[in-house]
Structure formats: structure tokens, C-alpha cells
Scaffold this motif. Structure first.
Motif, PDB file in Angstrom:
ATOM      1  N   GLY A 407       0.812  -1.217   0.000  1.00 55.71           N
ATOM      2  CA  GLY A 407       0.000   0.000   0.000  1.00 55.71           C
ATOM      3  C   GLY A 407       0.837   1.254   0.000  1.00 55.71           C
ATOM      4  N   TYR A 412       0.104   1.230  -4.104  1.00 56.58           N
ATOM      5  CA  TYR A 412      -1.303   1.154  -3.724  1.00 56.58           C
ATOM      6  C   TYR A 412      -2.193   1.147  -4.966  1.00 56.58           C
ATOM      7  CZ  TYR A 412      -5.841   2.592  -1.902  1.00 56.58           C
ATOM      8  OH  TYR A 412      -7.196   2.660  -1.615  1.00 56.58           O
ATOM      9  N   PRO A 416      -5.402  -3.992  -5.332  1.00 60.59           N
ATOM     10  CA  PRO A 416      -4.969  -4.954  -4.321  1.00 60.59           C
ATOM     11  C   PRO A 416      -4.828  -6.347  -4.902  1.00 60.59           C
ATOM     12  CG  PRO A 416      -7.333  -4.681  -4.219  1.00 60.59           C
ATOM     13  CD  PRO A 416      -6.853  -3.772  -5.315  1.00 60.59           C
ATOM     14  N   TRP A 479      -8.292  -2.913   1.319  1.00 57.30           N
ATOM     15  CA  TRP A 479      -7.199  -2.185   0.674  1.00 57.30           C
ATOM     16  C   TRP A 479      -7.131  -0.689   1.027  1.00 57.30           C
ATOM     17  CZ3 TRP A 479      -2.949  -4.130  -0.762  1.00 57.30           C
ATOM     18  CH2 TRP A 479      -2.073  -3.460  -1.634  1.00 57.30           C
ATOM     19  N   ARG A 483      -3.354   2.147   2.602  1.00 57.00           N
ATOM     20  CA  ARG A 483      -2.669   3.251   1.911  1.00 57.00           C
ATOM     21  C   ARG A 483      -1.694   3.931   2.857  1.00 57.00           C
ATOM     22  NH1 ARG A 483      -1.473   5.925  -2.798  1.00 57.00           N
ATOM     23  NH2 ARG A 483      -3.609   6.154  -3.592  1.00 57.00           N
TER      24      ARG A 483
END
Length: 485
Positions: A407, A412, A416, A479, A483
Motif C-alpha cells: 500500500g 497502492y 490490491p 485495501w 494506503r
């Protein structure tokens, strides 16, 4: 001097290994885009081109920065000539550039600063040519170079703002004022033409940043917060240390000449721009090396007086350059055995980041084999930063490792993992003791610890490889929480 520098850089390029940023650039080059969250597209494209032409090895990737550094040496000599230096002053200016620790460091590694130095020196050369000749034919060239520079970094905007401030602060002489009066319309037309040429070149990457919420600004704020107050207090000492303490007296002579010499009154905006740029970078929380291209131009202004005072005898100047080269090389280049990196790493942390990546990958591959064979098809590999992901992408296929996700920064945007990867998760987690990466996963246990075998305390030393039985939620839901900048 340019040829000798580039040859030395290529000869030393394979001594240690890839830097974490270079592995990231190689990975980003496989995902071409008009922009990334932490940079424009040019440097990843240069990494991809270097690997394609010269080979996907440290030497292959570093041929491009060696050639760019050679161009920077030539541009510095041309800056000295523009500022009135004769043959001796130009040669000395080229030597100062080639012996600077900053030039050696970014010439050895591919980074966004590598192209930025060459491009900003080009901007400064064209700016001086415009200030000296008032020839509007140089405006299109300046606009084109600015546009190319913006494809690599937005720092040139700070340089242009500092130059504008220097131009407004400098009081033009009577002759300059007289020459400007009849041509005010043409004076405005030149910058407009430069802008019209720069915008089409850099518009795609600016549009990408705008449509993605200007992520580079977010990254800059994070980096500024990491450096904190101590980074600002050490701003000038670190800048001069990276430049080369041996060459600082030449820079002081150049700054005094630009600010006080009537013969260079026309170039005074460049001298005034240096302190303005330092203030802008300080206020913006930037790195100490950001103003160094401008400092090289200031140094070029001091080369002719220094050579003249030495009565054109190189018996006093040559030892100075050799001392600068020796101290800079020890700090910035892999001239010592790899076992001694633990010592040089205290001065330049980038030395240590070039060590241990193959061993790191092998350790991760061993940890991967702890996952039962039947479960590996649905397992996922997640790293905490782009250096780890880049290393596993480069070295991992030889060990049968799958795609590594992260991420961090632009990785990112490339994730994902698919929701079908609902099996075990292998985490590569830096040993900060907080175990933040483990929080969304179940039943985590450490199965391997990274050791580069050299006692080098780089970012990946003692990294933990952690095996978890699975994620609490599907990857598509999980996901956004992963980040990080």
C-alpha cells in the motif's frame, strides 16, 4: 573531465547493488503512467530504458545517470563562461562540479535528482544567456527545458520563483533600464512564448496530478513532518556538507561576485535567487540538497576570480580539487569494501540501502516455503514499502515468489491482490515494534528475520517476515486502509 567522471561512475556502478529507490523505479517503469503519487513519469521511464538498453543490472540502470552527470559538468563550465570565465576558470568550474559530493552521489544512483540537476543547470544557463543578451530567441529553448524538467520534478517551479524574486529585487542599471523601455511588449511576449512551449510538454503529468488530488503535495507534507524541526536547523550545514566543504570558499567568492561586482550586475538576480530559494525550501520543508543546482551556478561565478588569484597556477588548485574528489568519493561512492559500509553509512545512508537485497529476497523465499504447498495458490505476499516490493519483483521470480503487493506510494494504485487470494498472507514488516501491518490479519507469527550478514543498520535490517492465516475482510474492502505515503 566529463568523460573521466562518467567512466569512473560506470566503473564503480556495480560495486554494491541496487538502491531501494532504483528497484522502485524499475517496478514503476513496468506500470507506465503520466504520473505517480510521489513523482512525475520521467525517472521511471529512464530506469526502464536503461535496463532495456544496457541490462537490468545496477550498471545497466546507472549508465544514464553517469551520462547525465557528464552533461552537468559541461553545463557548469558553460555557466562559468557565461559569467566571464576564461579557459582556466571554465576548467576549474568543471572540476568543482565533478568533485562535488552531491554530483557524485546522484551520478552513481538513478534518482529524480539526477535529471533534475542537469535540467536545472540548463535552465540557469539559458536564464543567464537571456539576462546577458536580452535576445528573445532564447525564450523558446527555456520554455522547452522547463517543460521537460516538470516531467521529472516540480522543484524547478521554486527555482523560477526565486529567480523572479531576484529579478525584482535587483535594481537594474541605467543602461539596462534604457534598453528595456522600447521593448516592453517583446519582453512580455518572450515569457508567454516560453509558457506556451512548456505547458504542452508537462500538461499530461500536471493533469494526472490534478485529477488524482495532487498526491505529490501530500507526500511532500509527510516528508516534511518526518524531518521535523531538526531537519530545518541542519538545513544549511547538511547542504554544504553534501555539496563539499572544500568547495564552499569558491561558492562564497561566487556569491559575493554576483552580488557586488558591477561587471556582473546583469547576473545579480541569480545571486539573489540563492538565499531566496533556500528560504522557500525551508518554509516548504524540503530537503537540504534542493538548492544545490543553483549553488553550483553560484560556484561557477567564483571560479574565474579564484583561478586569477592563483595566478593561473594549478599547483594550488589541483590539490583542492583532489581533496574535494577524495572526500566526496568516500562519502558518496562505493570505493570501500562492502564490509566497511557500516562506517560510511553514518555519513550517507544511501550507501547502506544498496546492500543486502538478494539476501533479503532469499530469506523471504524461505519464509514463503513455510506455507503448505496446497495453500500457496491462494496466498498473498504483502510488503511494508516500495523498496521491498521492488526487490521482490526484481529478484523474486528466480525463487518462485508471486507478485508482491504493497500500500506504499504508487504501489497502492497497482493493487490490491484479488479477493480470490483468501488464504495465508505473508507480511514483510519493518522491525519498528508496532506491528501495524499485522492488524487486519489473523494469527500472525514471525517465521523469519532479515539479516544482511554485514551488520549494516539499513532500513531492512532485522525486518520481520510474518505469516498470518488470513485477512479479516476481502482485499477489495481492506485495501483503502493500507494506503501509506
Amino acid at each position: 573531465m566529463a568523460v573521466v567522471l562518467s567512466a569512473a561512475l560506470v566503473a564503480l556502478s556495480g560495486r554494491y547493488g541496487f538502491h531501494r529507490d532504483e528497484l522502485y523505479f524499475l517496478l514503476a517503469g513496468r506500470h507506465p503512467a503520466w504520473g505517480y503519487v510521489d513523482q512525475p513519469p520521467l525517472t521511471p521511464l529512464l530506469a526502464r530504458a536503461g535496463a532495456a538498453v544496457f541490462g537490468a543490472s545496477p550498471t545497466g540502470v546507472r549508465v544514464v545517470p553517469a551520462l547525465l552527470s557528464a552533461c552537468s559538468v559541461v553545463l557548469t563550465a558553460l555557466l562559468a563562461r557565461e559569467l566571464g570565465a576564461g579557459r582556466g576558470g571554465q576548467i576549474f568550474a568543471a572540476g568543482c562540479c565533478a568533485c562535488s559530493g552531491y554530483v557524485l552521489a546522484i551520478g552513481h544512483l538513478l534518482s529524480t535528482s539526477t535529471f533534475d540537476l542537469t535540467a536545472e543547470l540548463g535552465v540557469l544557463l539559458l536564464t543567464l544567456r537571456l539576462l546577458r543578451t536580452r535576445d528573445s530567441r532564447w525564450w523558446p529553448a527555456l520554455g522547452a527545458v522547463i517543460g521537460m524538467t516538470l516531467l521529472n520534478k516540480q522543484l524547478v517551479l521554486s527555482l523560477l520563483l526565486a529567480l523572479l524574486a531576484g529579478l525584482l529585487a535587483a535594481r537594474p542599471g541605467q543602461e539596462t533600464t534604457r534598453r528595456l523601455r522600447p521593448g516592453k511588449a517583446r519582453l512580455l511576449l518572450g515569457p508567454l512564448l516560453a509558457l506556451l512551449l512548456a505547458l504542452p510538454i508537462c500538461a499530461p503529468t500536471l493533469w494526472w496530478q490534478a485529477t488524482h488530488g495532487w498526491p505529490e503535495l501530500k507526500v511532500a507534507r509527510v516528508l516534511s513532518h518526518v524531518d521535523g524541526v531538526s531537519g530545518r536547523l541542519l538545513f544549511l550545514p547538511l547542504q554544504l556538507l553534501q555539496f563539499s566543504p572544500v568547495l564552499v570558499p569558491v561558492a562564497i567568492v561566487g556569491l559575493r561576485r554576483l552580488l557586488c561586482d558591477d561587471e556582473l550586475r546583469w547576473a545579480r538576480p541569480v545571486g539573489l535567487a540563492y538565499p531566496v530559494l533556500c528560504v522557500l525550501v525551508l518554509l516548504g520543508g524540503g530537503k537540504p540538497y534542493y538548492p544545490l543546482p543553483l549553488l553550483l551556478a553560484v560556484t561557477a561565478a567564483g571560479c574565474e576570480p579564484v583561478v586569477h588569484r592563483a595566478r593561473r597556477s594549478w599547483r594550488t588548485l589541483t590539490p583542492r580539487l583532489l581533496l574535494a574528489a577524495a572526500t566526496s568519493a568516500l562519502a558518496a561512492l562505493p570505493v570501500l569494501p562492502v564490509s566497511a559500509v557500516a562506517v560510511t553509512d553514518a555519513v550517507d545512508i544511501d550507501q547502506g540501502e544498496q546492500v543486502g537485497w538478494p539476501r533479503f529476497t532469499r530469506a523471504t523465499a524461505v519464509a514463503w516455503t513455510t506455507i503448505p504447498t496446497a495453500q500457496r495458490a491462494h496466498a498473498a505476499l504483502l510488503t511494508s514499502n516500495y523498496g521491498e516490493a521492488g526487490a521482490l519483483a526484481h529478484y523474486g521470480p528466480a525463487y518462485g515468489l508471486p507478485t508482491a503487493y504493497s500500500g506504499h506510494m504508487s504501489l497502492y494504485d497497482w493493487g490490491p491482490p484479488p479477493d480470490s487470494d483468501d488464504g495465508p498472507v505473508l507480511l514483510v514488516e519493518q522491525a519498528d515494534g508496532q506491528h501495524r501491518l499485522e492488524q487486519p490479519f489473523s494469527d500472525c507469527r514471525t517465521v523469519k528475520r532479515i539479516d544482511n550478514g554485514l551488520g549494516i543498520d539499513n532500513q531492512e535490517q532485522h525486518t520481520e517476515v510474518v505469516l498470518c492465516t488470513g485477512a479479516h475482510r476481502p482485499w477489495s474492502v481492506l485495501w483503502p486502509s493500507l494506503r501509506q505515503y
